[in-house]
Structure formats: C-alpha cells, structure tokens
Design an enzyme around this catalytic site. Structure first.
Site, PDB file in Angstrom:
ATOM      1  N   ARG A  42       0.818  -1.218   0.000  1.00 57.93           N
ATOM      2  CA  ARG A  42       0.000   0.000   0.000  1.00 57.93           C
ATOM      3  C   ARG A  42       0.852   1.269   0.000  1.00 57.93           C
ATOM      4  O   ARG A  42       0.468   2.272  -0.600  1.00 57.93           O
ATOM      5  CB  ARG A  42      -0.934  -0.013   1.213  1.00 57.93           C
ATOM      6  CG  ARG A  42      -2.015  -1.059   1.033  1.00 57.93           C
ATOM      7  CD  ARG A  42      -2.815  -1.310   2.276  1.00 57.93           C
ATOM      8  NE  ARG A  42      -3.936  -2.195   1.954  1.00 57.93           N
ATOM      9  CZ  ARG A  42      -4.719  -2.776   2.844  1.00 57.93           C
ATOM     10  NH1 ARG A  42      -4.517  -2.565   4.138  1.00 57.93           N
ATOM     11  NH2 ARG A  42      -5.705  -3.558   2.479  1.00 57.93           N
ATOM     12  N   GLY A 361      -9.519  -9.760  -1.843  1.00 61.79           N
ATOM     13  CA  GLY A 361      -8.373 -10.262  -1.088  1.00 61.79           C
ATOM     14  C   GLY A 361      -7.915 -11.635  -1.562  1.00 61.79           C
ATOM     15  O   GLY A 361      -6.744 -11.834  -1.913  1.00 61.79           O
TER      16      GLY A 361
HETATM   17  P1  ADP Z   1     -12.400 -12.553  -2.365  1.00 68.77           P
HETATM   18  O1  ADP Z   1     -11.645 -12.366  -1.065  1.00 68.77           O
HETATM   19  O2  ADP Z   1     -11.487 -12.517  -3.545  1.00 68.77           O
HETATM   20  O3  ADP Z   1     -13.560 -11.600  -2.491  1.00 68.77           O
HETATM   21  P2  ADP Z   1     -14.010 -14.677  -1.263  1.00 68.77           P
HETATM   22  O4  ADP Z   1     -13.550 -14.314   0.108  1.00 68.77           O
HETATM   23  O5  ADP Z   1     -15.405 -14.386  -1.616  1.00 68.77           O
HETATM   24  O6  ADP Z   1     -13.018 -14.054  -2.358  1.00 68.77           O
HETATM   25  O7  ADP Z   1     -13.832 -16.237  -1.496  1.00 68.77           O
HETATM   26  C1  ADP Z   1     -12.625 -16.927  -1.346  1.00 68.77           C
HETATM   27  C2  ADP Z   1     -12.807 -18.229  -0.606  1.00 68.77           C
HETATM   28  O8  ADP Z   1     -13.752 -19.085  -1.241  1.00 68.77           O
HETATM   29  C3  ADP Z   1     -11.501 -18.987  -0.589  1.00 68.77           C
HETATM   30  O9  ADP Z   1     -11.082 -19.111   0.754  1.00 68.77           O
HETATM   31  C4  ADP Z   1     -11.841 -20.341  -1.189  1.00 68.77           C
HETATM   32  O10 ADP Z   1     -11.222 -21.428  -0.528  1.00 68.77           O
HETATM   33  C5  ADP Z   1     -13.348 -20.410  -1.003  1.00 68.77           C
HETATM   34  N1  ADP Z   1     -13.959 -21.351  -1.956  1.00 68.77           N
HETATM   35  C6  ADP Z   1     -13.964 -21.297  -3.292  1.00 68.77           C
HETATM   36  N2  ADP Z   1     -14.584 -22.363  -3.828  1.00 68.77           N
HETATM   37  C7  ADP Z   1     -15.003 -23.118  -2.801  1.00 68.77           C
HETATM   38  C8  ADP Z   1     -15.728 -24.368  -2.711  1.00 68.77           C
HETATM   39  N3  ADP Z   1     -16.130 -25.022  -3.794  1.00 68.77           N
HETATM   40  N4  ADP Z   1     -15.970 -24.840  -1.473  1.00 68.77           N
HETATM   41  C9  ADP Z   1     -15.550 -24.175  -0.373  1.00 68.77           C
HETATM   42  N5  ADP Z   1     -14.882 -23.013  -0.396  1.00 68.77           N
HETATM   43  C10 ADP Z   1     -14.610 -22.486  -1.596  1.00 68.77           C
END
Ligand code: ADP
Ligand code: MG
Length: 408
Positions: A42, A361
């Site tokens: 950052r 994130g």
């Molecule tokens: P971001 O932080 O990019 O917005 P999210 O926090 O919404 O993304 O989602 C990320 C999480 O989703 C990761 O920790 C990943 O392990 C989880 N995830 C993705 N696909 C699955 C799945 N099929 N089952 C369980 N968890 C999942």
C-alpha cells in the site's frame, strides 16, 4: 476524458506549489506483526503521488487511518509505527506529527521545508473523522492549501479525510486513485464488449449485490466457487456435502431470471472436482459430472473441461472483471481451475485481445499463486471499495472529486 482533477492540473490551478501544503490521503492500514510492517504494497502504491508532490516542492502531510480505534487515542494504533516503513519505501526522511489539526500541526508545517514529508496521526483517533464532521474538516484544512486523495481503498467511506476535505479545499485524485478509476471505468463504466464477469468465492450471501448488479451490466456471467453450488442446488442438482446456501435457492433463481431478461448468459459448472474430505490431495479425489456428485462428497473445484470451456468464453470477450476464486484454491489440487482460467486471461491480455481487471483479497492471492498478477491489465487491492464498485454503488470519496470538478 477525466471526470476529476489530477496532479496534471495542480500547477494550472494553484500556480507554483513550492512551499504549499498538500494533505494527501493514503492507505497506511498496513499488515503488522510484532510492531513491524509485513507488507508494504500500500505504501508503494502511493509512493509516486507522494514523491511527485514533494519533488514539485510541496510540503506533504500524509493522512491515513489505522485499524478501528473508535474515536480515541491509543498507543498500539499510532501511525508512528509505520514511519520507518514509509521512509524505507520513499527513500526520504519522514517526520511524524502526533496530531491532525491545530497548533502542533501548524508548528510542524513551519518547520518543514519545501519538499519535506510528514505523517500525521491516525485519523480515527478523532471521533469526527468517521462522522464526517464539518468542523474537523475545517480544522484540518486550516493548515493546508490543497487536498489529494490517493486512497481508493477508503473511498467507499464518507469520512473527513476521504470526503469532507474535498468539500473545503481544492481536491485532486492522486496517481494511484487515478489509475484505479481509469481501470475500473474501462472494465465496467464504458467497456469494450462483450464483457465477461467471473464471480467466485465461498458464499452467494456475501456477493448478492455484486451478482444482481453484474447481470444487468455484462454479457457473460461465470459463476464458480462455493457459490456455484447454491445455484446448482436451486436448479435441482444434488450437491452432496458441498458448501451450499440452500435457503438462498429462490434468490439464486431470481438472479438467473434477471440475467435472462438482460440478455446475460450465465455459465454454471457442468464438471466438478469432488472429494469426501477437505484435505490436500485426498484419496477420495475424483472429477465428475455435476449430476454424479454422491451424498457424501463435496464440490471443491471446477473440472478441467469446465475450466477449458470458460477459457473459450473469454476468447470471445474483450473485457473481463474477476472477483472470487473458482475453487478452494488454498488447498491442492483445488487451485487448478482458477489457475487455468487465470492463465488464459493473462495470455489473452498479453496478446492485447482482453482488458482484464480483478480484485478481492483472496482473488489477488489466487492470481499471485497462478503467477499471472503482473499480466492482468489492472489488479485492485482495494477490498471493500472494489466490491462496492462491483455492486454499482457510488463511492463517496470518488463522487466528491467528480462533483468538485463540475463546480470548477
Ligand atoms: P475474495 O476475497 O477474492 O472476495 P471470497 O472471500 O469471496 O473471495 O472467497 C474466497 C474463498 O472461497 C476462498 O477461501 C476459497 O477457498 C473459497 N472457496 C472457493 N470455492 C469453494 C468451494 N467449492 N468450497 C468451499 N470453499 C470455496
Ligand atoms: Mg475473501
């Protein structure tokens, strides 16, 4: 055409800024461990803005929040902790001022020479900050000549240092804010079509507003991750033990219907990677059609054919916005679909056929893991502000910069 003032016009507007005082809102909410900064991304993002102003002769006062001190001073959340890190990144000496307004700041400004840089104290120590208190804005502004906002990551908040100051001082977007706004405008504001959006991650409930907004904006909506299970279940697919929000079936159906009405094609997985236990390379790992998931299995990633088909969708698109991994990418081999699609997007971007913007994130972590972050057109590290932008919301810190330009 820029909709806001940038550092390009500071000279035209204010004349020579040598010795003038710039209040620069930056993001210094840095990850710390045992009192030292663990990631200076950052700071590096705002370094060009800070150095450009300093090199033009301004006295640069950095404003930022750290953590959630709830309007009271405490020694654990003083921004004095990050001074060393900022000095290292900038390669300049940086003064620390334990106030944000009043005589102490005034005296410090008197001591600073043209081109010097100082960090003011954690803005959230003052209750007026988060209330966007007009008196606090006036008090901070009293020691300065102009305001620069370089913290897109805080632009979804209407606080004194993200919004209020732009009402009382000549206001500019810093270089990092400018780059972010230009990239986001290219991706969803005025994109080249067709536009694809990838939305993944764990839960539909955390991204309802994103999905609802995107179906009205994009030509292809690719749904992956745990949230795809909710859509599949709503369509009558048995998803076994998968992470799934069964209570959101009606909501998922409504989103699919809205997509249909807007002419947005929704891509749900048809092949998935499943396992009986959630562990790295489990014995029960297998790839199957979505209609063959057993009652004791969970869907943890998209299958290779599904990932390849999605790559073909991207080949026909000109713009991509991506938030959320397609699988549980932190655990092998459930990173494969995310990595494969990320590499396709990166290759298309390198060839010049795709503008690719990603944020979130875990998404940024997944793209780094795939080794393609540098190939994307733009990666936003803004978290909450990026998601609110994907929801189609107006960000107060951006809106005020645009409004101030119109008022001239
Ligand atoms: P971001 O932080 O990019 O917005 P999210 O926090 O919404 O993304 O989602 C990320 C999480 O989703 C990761 O920790 C990943 O392990 C989880 N995830 C993705 N696909 C699955 C799945 N099929 N089952 C369980 N968890 C999942
Ligand atoms: Mg996340």
């Amino acid at each position: 055409m820029a909709k806001f003032r940038t550092l390009d016009t500071v000279g035209e507007d204010l004349g020579d800024i040598t010795g003038k005082v710039a209040l620069v809102r930056v993001d210094l909410n840095l990850p710390m461990n045992d009192g030292s900064v663990t990631d200076d991304t950052r700071v590096r993002a705002s370094a060009p803005t800070i150095l450009e102003l300093a090199d033009k002769g301004a006295k640069v006062l950095l404003l930022a929040h750290f953590g959630r001190p709830k309007g009271a001073r405490n020694s654990e959340q003083s921004l004095s902790m990050v001074v060393g890190c900022v000095q290292d990144v900038l390669g300049r000496e940086v003064m620390f001022v334990p106030e944000i307004a009043g005589d102490v700041v005034k005296q410090s400004v008197g001591i600073l020479r043209a081109g010097d840089i100082a960090i003011l104290e954690n803005t959230r120590f003052w209750p007026g900050e988060e209330k966007n208190d007009a008196e606090l804005a006036q008090a901070i502004a009293a020691n300065a000549d102009f305001y620069v906002n370089d913290a897109f990551s805080a632009a979804h908040r209407a606080h004194v240092t993200t919004e209020g100051l732009a009402r009382v001082l000549p206001a500019y977007a810093g270089r990092s804010m400018q780059a972010e706004l230009v990239a986001l405008e290219k991706a969803l504001g005025n994109p080249e079509r067709p536009v694809a959006a990838v939305v993944g991650g764990a839960k539909v409930s955390s991204k309802l507003d994103v999905l609802q907004h995107l179906v009205t904006q994009v030509d292809h909506l690719i749904i992956g991750g745990g949230m795809a299970n909710t859509f599949l279940a709503a369509r009558g697919v048995n998803v076994g033990k998968s992470l799934c929000e069964h209570d959101l079936a009606a909501t998922a159906e409504a989103i699919l219907e809205a997509a249909d009405t807007s002419g947005c094609t929704v891509h749900l997985p048809y092949e998935v990677v499943v396992s009986k236990e959630f562990a790295a390379n489990p014995a029960s790992l297998r790839t199957c059609n979505i209609h063959e998931v057993a009652a004791d299995e969970m869907i943890l990633d998209l299958g290779p054919s599904s990932a390849e088909a999605l790559g073909d969708v991207l080949k026909n698109c000109r713009t991509l916005v991506w938030n959320g991994p397609l699988g549980a990418f932190e655990t092998e081999p459930f990173d494969r679909a995310t990595v494969a699609l990320a590499r396709t997007a990166a290759a298309l971007t390198r060839e010049g056929s795709l503008v690719s913007v990603a944020g979130g994130g875990d998404t940024v972590a997944a793209l780094n893991h795939a080794g393609v972050a540098a190939d994307f057109s733009y990666i936003s590290t803004a978290g909450g502000a990026f998601l609110e932008w994907m929801e189609g919301k107006e960000l107060p810190g951006v809106a005020i910069l645009e409004q101030q330009l119109q008022q001239g």
